[in-house]
Each structure stands twice: as structure tokens, then as C-alpha cells.
Design a protein around this motif. Structure first.
Motif, PDB file in Angstrom:
ATOM      1  N   LEU A 214      -7.475   8.945  -3.261  1.00 53.19           N
ATOM      2  CA  LEU A 214      -6.755   8.206  -2.407  1.00 53.19           C
ATOM      3  C   LEU A 214      -7.040   7.060  -1.658  1.00 53.19           C
ATOM      4  O   LEU A 214      -6.923   5.593  -1.104  1.00 53.19           O
ATOM      5  CB  LEU A 214      -4.990   7.503  -2.067  1.00 53.19           C
ATOM      6  CG  LEU A 214      -4.381   9.779  -2.115  1.00 53.19           C
ATOM      7  CD1 LEU A 214      -3.774   9.900  -1.213  1.00 53.19           C
ATOM      8  CD2 LEU A 214      -3.686   9.672  -3.666  1.00 53.19           C
ATOM      9  N   ALA A 215      -8.741   6.688  -1.530  1.00 51.82           N
ATOM     10  CA  ALA A 215      -9.060   5.642  -0.852  1.00 51.82           C
ATOM     11  C   ALA A 215      -9.360   4.015  -0.715  1.00 51.82           C
ATOM     12  O   ALA A 215      -9.154   2.835  -0.398  1.00 51.82           O
ATOM     13  CB  ALA A 215     -10.502   5.910  -0.385  1.00 51.82           C
ATOM     14  N   GLY A 216      -9.187   4.233  -2.242  1.00 51.49           N
ATOM     15  CA  GLY A 216      -8.952   2.834  -2.725  1.00 51.49           C
ATOM     16  C   GLY A 216      -7.548   1.886  -2.954  1.00 51.49           C
ATOM     17  O   GLY A 216      -7.979   1.357  -2.722  1.00 51.49           O
ATOM     18  N   ILE A 217      -6.763   2.754  -2.717  1.00 56.95           N
ATOM     19  CA  ILE A 217      -5.029   2.024  -2.458  1.00 56.95           C
ATOM     20  C   ILE A 217      -5.516   1.302  -1.061  1.00 56.95           C
ATOM     21  O   ILE A 217      -5.002   0.138  -0.542  1.00 56.95           O
ATOM     22  CB  ILE A 217      -3.998   2.982  -1.693  1.00 56.95           C
ATOM     23  CG1 ILE A 217      -3.869   3.322  -3.516  1.00 56.95           C
ATOM     24  CG2 ILE A 217      -3.285   2.255  -1.590  1.00 56.95           C
ATOM     25  CD1 ILE A 217      -2.721   5.039  -3.346  1.00 56.95           C
ATOM     26  N   PHE A 218      -6.268   1.939  -0.249  1.00 61.36           N
ATOM     27  CA  PHE A 218      -6.741   0.985   1.414  1.00 61.36           C
ATOM     28  C   PHE A 218      -7.701   0.636   0.970  1.00 61.36           C
ATOM     29  O   PHE A 218      -7.643  -0.257   2.394  1.00 61.36           O
ATOM     30  CB  PHE A 218      -6.672   2.147   2.459  1.00 61.36           C
ATOM     31  CG  PHE A 218      -5.616   2.929   2.245  1.00 61.36           C
ATOM     32  CD1 PHE A 218      -4.282   2.601   3.225  1.00 61.36           C
ATOM     33  CD2 PHE A 218      -5.477   4.190   1.589  1.00 61.36           C
ATOM     34  CE1 PHE A 218      -3.137   3.762   2.826  1.00 61.36           C
ATOM     35  CE2 PHE A 218      -4.182   5.486   1.798  1.00 61.36           C
ATOM     36  CZ  PHE A 218      -3.339   4.430   1.799  1.00 61.36           C
ATOM     37  N   GLN A 219      -8.260   0.105   0.663  1.00 59.34           N
ATOM     38  CA  GLN A 219      -9.485  -1.281   0.262  1.00 59.34           C
ATOM     39  C   GLN A 219      -9.056  -2.640  -0.086  1.00 59.34           C
ATOM     40  O   GLN A 219      -8.240  -2.937  -1.328  1.00 59.34           O
ATOM     41  CB  GLN A 219     -10.282  -0.557  -0.011  1.00 59.34           C
ATOM     42  CG  GLN A 219     -11.180   0.075   0.596  1.00 59.34           C
ATOM     43  CD  GLN A 219     -12.322   1.543  -0.825  1.00 59.34           C
ATOM     44  OE1 GLN A 219     -12.420   0.887  -1.871  1.00 59.34           O
ATOM     45  NE2 GLN A 219     -13.017   2.749   0.312  1.00 59.34           N
ATOM     46  N   ASP A 220      -9.603  -3.679   0.761  1.00 57.99           N
ATOM     47  CA  ASP A 220      -9.422  -4.692  -0.140  1.00 57.99           C
ATOM     48  C   ASP A 220     -10.218  -5.289  -0.788  1.00 57.99           C
ATOM     49  O   ASP A 220     -11.197  -5.060  -1.334  1.00 57.99           O
ATOM     50  CB  ASP A 220      -9.184  -5.512   1.295  1.00 57.99           C
ATOM     51  CG  ASP A 220      -8.269  -5.486   1.889  1.00 57.99           C
ATOM     52  OD1 ASP A 220      -6.954  -5.024   1.812  1.00 57.99           O
ATOM     53  OD2 ASP A 220      -8.520  -5.748   3.766  1.00 57.99           O
TER      54      ASP A 220
ATOM     55  N   ARG B 267       0.905  -1.240   0.290  1.00 52.63           N
ATOM     56  CA  ARG B 267      -0.158  -0.188   0.252  1.00 52.63           C
ATOM     57  C   ARG B 267       1.230   1.149  -0.079  1.00 52.63           C
ATOM     58  O   ARG B 267       0.968   2.273  -0.707  1.00 52.63           O
ATOM     59  CB  ARG B 267      -0.949  -0.300   1.049  1.00 52.63           C
ATOM     60  CG  ARG B 267      -1.946  -1.033   0.938  1.00 52.63           C
ATOM     61  CD  ARG B 267      -2.694  -1.302   1.969  1.00 52.63           C
ATOM     62  NE  ARG B 267      -4.278  -2.179   1.389  1.00 52.63           N
ATOM     63  CZ  ARG B 267      -4.685  -2.757   2.606  1.00 52.63           C
ATOM     64  NH1 ARG B 267      -4.606  -2.343   3.113  1.00 52.63           N
ATOM     65  NH2 ARG B 267      -6.291  -3.519   1.956  1.00 52.63           N
ATOM     66  N   GLU B 268       1.854   1.035   1.258  1.00 50.56           N
ATOM     67  CA  GLU B 268       3.248   2.211   0.671  1.00 50.56           C
ATOM     68  C   GLU B 268       3.490   2.737  -0.846  1.00 50.56           C
ATOM     69  O   GLU B 268       3.177   3.759  -0.774  1.00 50.56           O
ATOM     70  CB  GLU B 268       3.868   2.568   1.482  1.00 50.56           C
ATOM     71  CG  GLU B 268       4.514   3.427   1.777  1.00 50.56           C
ATOM     72  CD  GLU B 268       6.202   2.883   2.423  1.00 50.56           C
ATOM     73  OE1 GLU B 268       6.632   4.161   2.501  1.00 50.56           O
ATOM     74  OE2 GLU B 268       6.442   1.910   2.534  1.00 50.56           O
ATOM     75  N   TYR B 269       4.104   1.952  -1.603  1.00 54.71           N
ATOM     76  CA  TYR B 269       4.205   1.357  -2.773  1.00 54.71           C
ATOM     77  C   TYR B 269       3.440   2.222  -3.255  1.00 54.71           C
ATOM     78  O   TYR B 269       3.660   3.042  -4.137  1.00 54.71           O
ATOM     79  CB  TYR B 269       4.706   0.050  -3.456  1.00 54.71           C
ATOM     80  CG  TYR B 269       4.889  -0.318  -4.430  1.00 54.71           C
ATOM     81  CD1 TYR B 269       7.022   0.512  -5.144  1.00 54.71           C
ATOM     82  CD2 TYR B 269       4.663  -0.577  -5.715  1.00 54.71           C
ATOM     83  CE1 TYR B 269       6.444   0.575  -6.310  1.00 54.71           C
ATOM     84  CE2 TYR B 269       4.580  -0.959  -6.935  1.00 54.71           C
ATOM     85  CZ  TYR B 269       5.603   0.371  -7.435  1.00 54.71           C
ATOM     86  OH  TYR B 269       5.882   0.276  -8.625  1.00 54.71           O
TER      87      TYR B 269
ATOM     88  N   ARG C  61       3.065   5.645  -5.260  1.00 51.69           N
ATOM     89  CA  ARG C  61       3.423   5.542  -7.326  1.00 51.69           C
ATOM     90  C   ARG C  61       2.033   6.352  -7.733  1.00 51.69           C
ATOM     91  O   ARG C  61       2.916   7.134  -8.469  1.00 51.69           O
ATOM     92  CB  ARG C  61       3.364   3.676  -7.579  1.00 51.69           C
ATOM     93  CG  ARG C  61       3.103   4.009  -8.873  1.00 51.69           C
ATOM     94  CD  ARG C  61       2.351   2.880  -9.539  1.00 51.69           C
ATOM     95  NE  ARG C  61       1.099   2.883  -8.810  1.00 51.69           N
ATOM     96  CZ  ARG C  61       0.851   1.369  -8.168  1.00 51.69           C
ATOM     97  NH1 ARG C  61       1.375   0.033  -8.645  1.00 51.69           N
ATOM     98  NH2 ARG C  61      -0.785   1.204  -8.204  1.00 51.69           N
ATOM     99  N   ASP C  62       1.247   6.782  -6.914  1.00 55.33           N
ATOM    100  CA  ASP C  62      -0.218   7.661  -7.375  1.00 55.33           C
ATOM    101  C   ASP C  62       0.482   9.219  -7.278  1.00 55.33           C
ATOM    102  O   ASP C  62       0.435   9.428  -8.285  1.00 55.33           O
ATOM    103  CB  ASP C  62      -0.871   7.343  -6.906  1.00 55.33           C
ATOM    104  CG  ASP C  62      -2.373   5.900  -7.220  1.00 55.33           C
ATOM    105  OD1 ASP C  62      -1.707   5.107  -7.955  1.00 55.33           O
ATOM    106  OD2 ASP C  62      -2.774   5.915  -6.463  1.00 55.33           O
ATOM    107  N   ILE C  63       1.080   9.152  -5.853  1.00 53.76           N
ATOM    108  CA  ILE C  63       1.269  10.393  -5.873  1.00 53.76           C
ATOM    109  C   ILE C  63       2.145  11.246  -6.686  1.00 53.76           C
ATOM    110  O   ILE C  63       2.396  11.803  -7.638  1.00 53.76           O
ATOM    111  CB  ILE C  63       1.785  11.235  -4.332  1.00 53.76           C
ATOM    112  CG1 ILE C  63       0.510  11.008  -3.056  1.00 53.76           C
ATOM    113  CG2 ILE C  63       2.067  12.092  -4.700  1.00 53.76           C
ATOM    114  CD1 ILE C  63       0.844  10.976  -1.966  1.00 53.76           C
TER     115      ILE C  63
END
Length: 168
Positions: A162-168, A45-47, A51-53
Motif C-alpha cells: 500500500l506504500a505507493g498510495i502515500f508517495q507523491d 489517499r483515504e479514498y 478502494r485498494d482494500i
């Protein structure tokens, strides 16, 4: 009979000790596996977040280069005269394409154009590789800033992007 009773008690005690030891080892093993899995997920998730930013920064850098060549006219080696209508149209297109809440462009201390409102009181890092989280009336957001010479472009994005990064 006493011998049989003692043997039963010893057997029960040994079985209890073995069960307790097996439970402790199983619990420690599961804890180690859970921590290792959490590290892997957090790293991924950090990666993805980085990458998104970074991708947003790359698009902003490319936009600023295009803006400079399309809407700016160099009056001296260090000064640029901006076509305000051209800058406004370009910022509007960038804001829509990026789904940003607001975009602001400044040249020195002078604001050239703004679409929406980027909070002025936010202490944005001078390092262009960072973002700054801010609270706005619309909710949690972050500001991405890019500086090229005297030109500064600040973009306000909702954290929800950015919320999609933190959803399973």
C-alpha cells in the motif's frame, strides 16, 4: 523641525503597523490554504486506500466463490467436503496472483490448507470489511479475512503493497 520629526515617527509607526498586519493576514491565509490542501490530499489517499482494500476484498470474495464450486462438494446443506489438493493449488495461485505473504483457509476449526504462515494470535475483526495490522518477522503486515458460512480465508499482505498510495 519637531513637526517633521513627529510626522516621520508617525509614518514609520503606521508603516510598521501596516507591515505587521499584512504579515499576519498573509500567514493566516497561507495556513488556511495549507490545511485545505492537506485535507484534499488526505481525502484522496483515504479514498485510494479504501478502494485498494475493497478491490482485494472483491477478488477474495470471487476467489472464495470459485473455490467453493471447484474444490468443494456439499455433503449436506450445511457441510462441505474439500478436495485438499485442489484447495492447495488454488490457494497457491491466489497467493502468487495477489502477491500475498500467506493465505490460509479454515472450515470451522479445521485448517484445510495454508500457504505461508498467517499469525494465529492476531485478533482479526469479525467484520469482513476491515483489515487488521500485525507485526511479523518480515515487517509490518495486514490481514484481510473473509467468511462465508463455516469457511474462513485469511490473507496476509505486507503493508508495503500500500506504500505507493502515500508517495507523491
Amino acid at each position: 523641525i519637531q513637526f517633521a520629526a513627529a510626522l516621520i515617527v508617525i509614518t514609520i509607526a503606521v508603516a510598521g503597523f501596516v507591515a505587521w498586519f499584512a504579515y499576519q493576514q498573509g500567514r493566516e491565509s497561507l495556513t488556511r490554504q495549507a490545511v485545505a490542501s492537506a485535507r484534499v490530499v488526505a481525502g484522496a489517499r483515504e479514498y485510494a486506500l479504501t478502494r485498494d482494500i475493497q478491490s482485494q476484498q472483491d477478488r477474495l470474495r470471487a476467489f472464495l466463490g470459485s473455490l467453493d464450486s471447484l474444490c468443494g462438494e456439499r455433503t449436506t446443506m450445511r457441510a462441505i467436503d474439500w478436495d485438499l489438493e485442489c484447495v492447495h493449488v488454488a490457494l497457491t495461485g491466489f497467493q502468487r496472483a495477489e502477491r500475498a505473504t500467506a493465505v490460509e483457509m479454515r472450515y470451522g476449526v479445521r485448517r484445510i490448507a495454508s500457504i505461508g504462515a498467517v499469525p494465529r494470535d492476531a485478533a482479526v475483526q469479525a467484520d469482513d470489511r476491515r483489515v487488521t495490522q500485525v507485526e511479523t518477522p518480515a515487517g509490518a503486515s495486514y490481514i484481510l479475512q473473509l467468511t462465508r458460512g463455516q469457511t474462513v480465508v485469511r490473507v496476509l499482505y505486507p503493508i508495503a503493497t500500500l506504500a505507493g498510495i502515500f508517495q507523491d
